[in-house]
Design an enzyme around this catalytic site. Structure first.
Site, PDB file in Angstrom:
ATOM      1  N   GLU A 134       8.028  16.071  15.939  1.00 15.27           N
ATOM      2  CA  GLU A 134       8.636  15.921  14.618  1.00 15.27           C
ATOM      3  C   GLU A 134       7.946  16.870  13.638  1.00 15.27           C
ATOM      4  O   GLU A 134       6.726  16.861  13.513  1.00 15.27           O
ATOM      5  CB  GLU A 134       8.472  14.474  14.126  1.00 15.27           C
ATOM      6  CG  GLU A 134       9.124  14.233  12.781  1.00 15.27           C
ATOM      7  CD  GLU A 134       8.855  12.832  12.227  1.00 15.27           C
ATOM      8  OE1 GLU A 134       7.695  12.392  12.236  1.00 15.27           O
ATOM      9  OE2 GLU A 134       9.822  12.182  11.796  1.00 15.27           O
ATOM     10  N   CYS A 177      13.458  10.630   7.606  1.00 14.83           N
ATOM     11  CA  CYS A 177      13.227  10.232   8.997  1.00 14.83           C
ATOM     12  C   CYS A 177      14.507  10.313   9.820  1.00 14.83           C
ATOM     13  O   CYS A 177      14.460  10.539  11.019  1.00 14.83           O
ATOM     14  CB  CYS A 177      12.667   8.823   9.037  1.00 14.83           C
ATOM     15  SG  CYS A 177      13.727   7.652   8.177  1.00 14.83           S
ATOM     16  N   LYS A 191       0.887  -1.167   0.000  1.00 17.55           N
ATOM     17  CA  LYS A 191       0.000   0.000   0.000  1.00 17.55           C
ATOM     18  C   LYS A 191       0.921   1.212   0.000  1.00 17.55           C
ATOM     19  O   LYS A 191       1.418   1.639   1.030  1.00 17.55           O
ATOM     20  CB  LYS A 191      -0.890  -0.022   1.246  1.00 17.55           C
ATOM     21  CG  LYS A 191      -2.251   0.630   1.051  1.00 17.55           C
ATOM     22  CD  LYS A 191      -2.213   2.086   0.676  1.00 17.55           C
ATOM     23  CE  LYS A 191      -2.064   2.990   1.873  1.00 17.55           C
ATOM     24  NZ  LYS A 191      -1.802   4.403   1.477  1.00 17.55           N
TER      25      LYS A 191
HETATM   26  P1  NAD Z   1       1.929   8.297   7.574  1.00 18.74           P
HETATM   27  O1  NAD Z   1       1.995   7.515   8.834  1.00 18.74           O
HETATM   28  O2  NAD Z   1       0.985   9.443   7.509  1.00 18.74           O
HETATM   29  O3  NAD Z   1       1.530   7.361   6.351  1.00 18.74           O
HETATM   30  C1  NAD Z   1       2.296   6.238   5.999  1.00 18.74           C
HETATM   31  C2  NAD Z   1       1.404   5.232   5.296  1.00 18.74           C
HETATM   32  O4  NAD Z   1       0.449   4.712   6.212  1.00 18.74           O
HETATM   33  C3  NAD Z   1       0.629   5.793   4.120  1.00 18.74           C
HETATM   34  O5  NAD Z   1       0.650   4.831   3.086  1.00 18.74           O
HETATM   35  C4  NAD Z   1      -0.764   5.960   4.691  1.00 18.74           C
HETATM   36  O6  NAD Z   1      -1.782   5.892   3.720  1.00 18.74           O
HETATM   37  C5  NAD Z   1      -0.836   4.763   5.626  1.00 18.74           C
HETATM   38  N1  NAD Z   1      -1.797   4.881   6.730  1.00 18.74           N
HETATM   39  C6  NAD Z   1      -2.161   5.993   7.422  1.00 18.74           C
HETATM   40  N2  NAD Z   1      -3.030   5.677   8.392  1.00 18.74           N
HETATM   41  C7  NAD Z   1      -3.237   4.341   8.328  1.00 18.74           C
HETATM   42  C8  NAD Z   1      -4.027   3.415   9.079  1.00 18.74           C
HETATM   43  N3  NAD Z   1      -4.796   3.811  10.101  1.00 18.74           N
HETATM   44  N4  NAD Z   1      -3.973   2.102   8.734  1.00 18.74           N
HETATM   45  C9  NAD Z   1      -3.204   1.688   7.722  1.00 18.74           C
HETATM   46  N5  NAD Z   1      -2.436   2.511   6.971  1.00 18.74           N
HETATM   47  C10 NAD Z   1      -2.442   3.826   7.281  1.00 18.74           C
HETATM   48  O7  NAD Z   1       3.420   8.759   7.264  1.00 18.74           O
HETATM   49  P2  NAD Z   1       3.914   9.678   6.069  1.00 18.74           P
HETATM   50  O8  NAD Z   1       3.420  11.061   6.313  1.00 18.74           O
HETATM   51  O9  NAD Z   1       3.631   9.017   4.777  1.00 18.74           O
HETATM   52  O10 NAD Z   1       5.505   9.649   6.269  1.00 18.74           O
HETATM   53  C11 NAD Z   1       6.192  10.515   7.117  1.00 18.74           C
HETATM   54  C12 NAD Z   1       6.484   9.834   8.439  1.00 18.74           C
HETATM   55  O11 NAD Z   1       7.194   8.638   8.215  1.00 18.74           O
HETATM   56  C13 NAD Z   1       7.369  10.653   9.362  1.00 18.74           C
HETATM   57  O12 NAD Z   1       6.893  10.527  10.657  1.00 18.74           O
HETATM   58  C14 NAD Z   1       8.721   9.973   9.245  1.00 18.74           C
HETATM   59  O13 NAD Z   1       9.584  10.137  10.355  1.00 18.74           O
HETATM   60  C15 NAD Z   1       8.318   8.547   9.077  1.00 18.74           C
HETATM   61  N6  NAD Z   1       9.391   7.779   8.441  1.00 18.74           N
HETATM   62  C16 NAD Z   1      10.115   6.905   9.196  1.00 18.74           C
HETATM   63  C17 NAD Z   1      11.151   6.183   8.624  1.00 18.74           C
HETATM   64  C18 NAD Z   1      12.003   5.226   9.438  1.00 18.74           C
HETATM   65  O14 NAD Z   1      12.758   4.487   8.846  1.00 18.74           O
HETATM   66  N7  NAD Z   1      11.898   5.229  10.751  1.00 18.74           N
HETATM   67  C19 NAD Z   1      11.426   6.353   7.266  1.00 18.74           C
HETATM   68  C20 NAD Z   1      10.661   7.248   6.529  1.00 18.74           C
HETATM   69  C21 NAD Z   1       9.630   7.950   7.124  1.00 18.74           C
END
Ligand code: NAD
Length: 498
Positions: free
Chosen positions: A402, A300, A190
């Site tokens: 963040e 991240c 997804k």
């Molecule tokens: P997000 O959590 O908003 O979304 C990530 C994914 O989850 C998307 O595909 C979204 O559609 C899906 N999603 C959202 N709610 C959901 C639910 N209730 N059930 C299932 N799927 C759901 O994150 P984002 O805005 O896409 O990315 C940014 C975030 O990701 C930042 O917090 C960043 O720090 C983190 N990040 C972490 C790493 C790491 O390796 N630790 C790497 C990259 C990004």
């Protein structure tokens, strides 16, 4: 045969369909959503939003693939196919590059150097890893003197749901899909609703090289009440791997509790960079400059809290300011572009709200703090100024939450103990970057800062065999090298009485 997205690109109109059981399919409901360019806000495509019928079909296809031929394929053949996937991504490098840049607006110079080559490499590295990892065996005494032999076998988890963010779409997706497939699982991806393109393109690659139908599936949509939640709640999914925000991780963990399914989480961070007065100053400015501003701060592992030893504090702030002001926003393909836009107008509003909050909380704005003046169609993009603050209390929200933008706060410190305490004073624990030429101090401070990944005199230098993941609320589990096998396989013990 060309996929719809490939045809779309040729016609200048993009259409992103779900990829289920080796075929590109629309949603039965007919639902679509719009994808917009972060560079100028213009619509760049429509995306088919998967509903329950598509998620059910993807799960059924993946489960069927696990029966055969994928489920019965030997490791050597699987590895060969994954090498072919990487080679095909590289052969179609420009298609992937164009798709990733259109979705994210990031500079071509960055995506061509990082996103696409690393996205391809993830298939090769894990194909190699699985071929070379032994399992354990124990001989055991028994009362009859004949003994028994125990040995472990690794079996795939089954159907793995892979939920991805938008900041490094192909790279972070294949970081999970590579090992999942190498270990013999089938996946349902997804992608983020913001970045549907490269996951869709990868479907065509899978077909081209002969990955069996149902092994790699893509469903498009949002999180709550949409494809993301449907996938995490589906009882035909055996395990869930997720990269994204900590709050989303908590929601997915609740969904995974039904059925006691395993999770692997890479979550948010509020990473500290620590700069000692004895550092190589130019290298530290370069490293911290990248850690704060690369990918418009949407990494991240990036640094939003910088701690600088007092004797070099003023010089450091001045040099980082020069660095920030030298980053020119612009079109991805323009060689002079140093900074792309944020991913979307919504994210721009979020980052801007933190810029305003920082001032309200008493920050001194060293540079930036707003939206740059862009002309022509670029005026509609999600642009933001690289921003540096000083003077905030460690307890302020700006220092705790963040932001995920090209910004940082710089704080002076006087002692090692003090900076370790400040660096650790956060609910997150993803990464840190430490700059010093004192070897003993580098080791001491590395051990004392509670994070999953520490860089000394470097940042984002990744050996893909090493463990990757976060401490505290920055994640659960480690992926990378053999550590990925811990999540994507299950160890079984066989005990043979001799
Ligand atoms: P997000 O959590 O908003 O979304 C990530 C994914 O989850 C998307 O595909 C979204 O559609 C899906 N999603 C959202 N709610 C959901 C639910 N209730 N059930 C299932 N799927 C759901 O994150 P984002 O805005 O896409 O990315 C940014 C975030 O990701 C930042 O917090 C960043 O720090 C983190 N990040 C972490 C790493 C790491 O390796 N630790 C790497 C990259 C990004």
């Amino acid at each position: 045969m060309n996929s719809p997205i490939e045809k779309g690109v040729q016609q200048g109109v993009r259409q992103y369909l779900n990829f289920i059981n080796g075929e590109f399919v629309a949603a039965r409901s007919g639902k679509t959503f719009e994808n917009r360019s972060p560079v100028d806000g213009r619509p760049i495509g429509t995306v088919a939003e998967a509903g329950a019928p598509e998620v059910d079909a993807a799960v059924a296809a993946a489960r069927a693939a696990m029966v055969g031929p994928w489920g019965t394929m030997d490791i050597a053949k699987r590895s060969e196919l994954l090498y072919a996937v990487a080679d095909e991504i590289n052969r179609r490098f420009d298609d992937f590059l164009q798709a990733e840049v259109a979705d994210t607006g990031k500079p071509v110079s960055l995506a061509s150097h990082l996103d696409i080559p690393r996205g391809a490499a993830n298939f090769k590295i894990f194909a190699d890893v699985v071929k070379n990892v032994p399992t354990e065996s124990f001989q055991m005494a028994t009362p009859d003197g004949k003994g028994a032999l125990n040995y472990a076998i690794r079996i795939p988890k089954g159907v793995v749901g892979v939920i991805c963010p938008w900041n490094l779409p192909l790279l972070l997706m294949t970081w999970k899909v590579g090992p999942a497939l190498a270990c013999g699982n089938a996946v349902i991806v997804k992608p983020s609703e913001e970045t549907p393109a490269t996951a869709t393109l990868l479907g065509g690659v899978m077909n081209k090289v002969g990955i069996p139908q149902g092994v790699y599936n893509v469903i498009h949509g949002f999180g709550p009440g949409s494809a993301g939640e449907l996938l995490t709640r589906h009882d035909g999914v055996d395990a869930l791997t997720f990269t994204g925000e900590t709050a989303t991780g908590a929601a997915i963990m609740k969904a995974a509790a039904d059925g006691i399914r395993d999770v692997s989480f890479e979550l948010g961070g509020k990473n500290a960079g620590v700069v000692f007065a004895d550092c190589d100053f130019d290298a530290a400015i370069d490293g911290i400059g990248r850690a704060v501003f690369a990918n418009c701060g949407q990494v991240c592992l990036g640094t939003e809290r910088v701690y600088v030893e007092r004797p070099i504090f003023d010089k450091f702030v001045a040099a980082l300011k020069t660095r920030a002001e030298g980053l020119k926003p612009g079109r991805p393909e323009d060689k002079a572009t140093g900074l792309g836009p944020l991913i979307s107008k919504e994210h721009q509003q979020k980052v801007l709200s933190y810029y305003q909050l920082a001032v309200k909380e008493g920050a001194k704005v060293i540079t930036g703090g707003g939206v740059p003046k862009m002309t022509g169609d670029l005026a509609n993009g999600a642009w933001i100024e690289p921003t540096i603050w000083t003077g905030l209390a460690e307890t302020s929200r700006t220092m705790k939450e963040e932001i995920f933008g090209p910004c940082c706060h710089v704080t002076p410190f006087d002692t090692e103990d003090e900076v370790i305490r400040m660096a650790n004073d956060t609910k997150y624990g993803l990464a840190t970057t430490i700059w010093t030429t004192n070897l003993s101090r580098a080791h001491r401070v590395s051990a004392a800062i509670r994070v999953g990944i520490t860089w000394v005199n470097s940042w984002f230098l990744r050996d893909l065999r090493t463990p990757f993941g976060g401490s505290k609320q920055s994640g659960i589990g480690r992926e990378g090298g053999v550590h990925s096998l811990e999540f994507y396989t299950e160890l079984r013990n066989v005990c043979v009485k001799l």
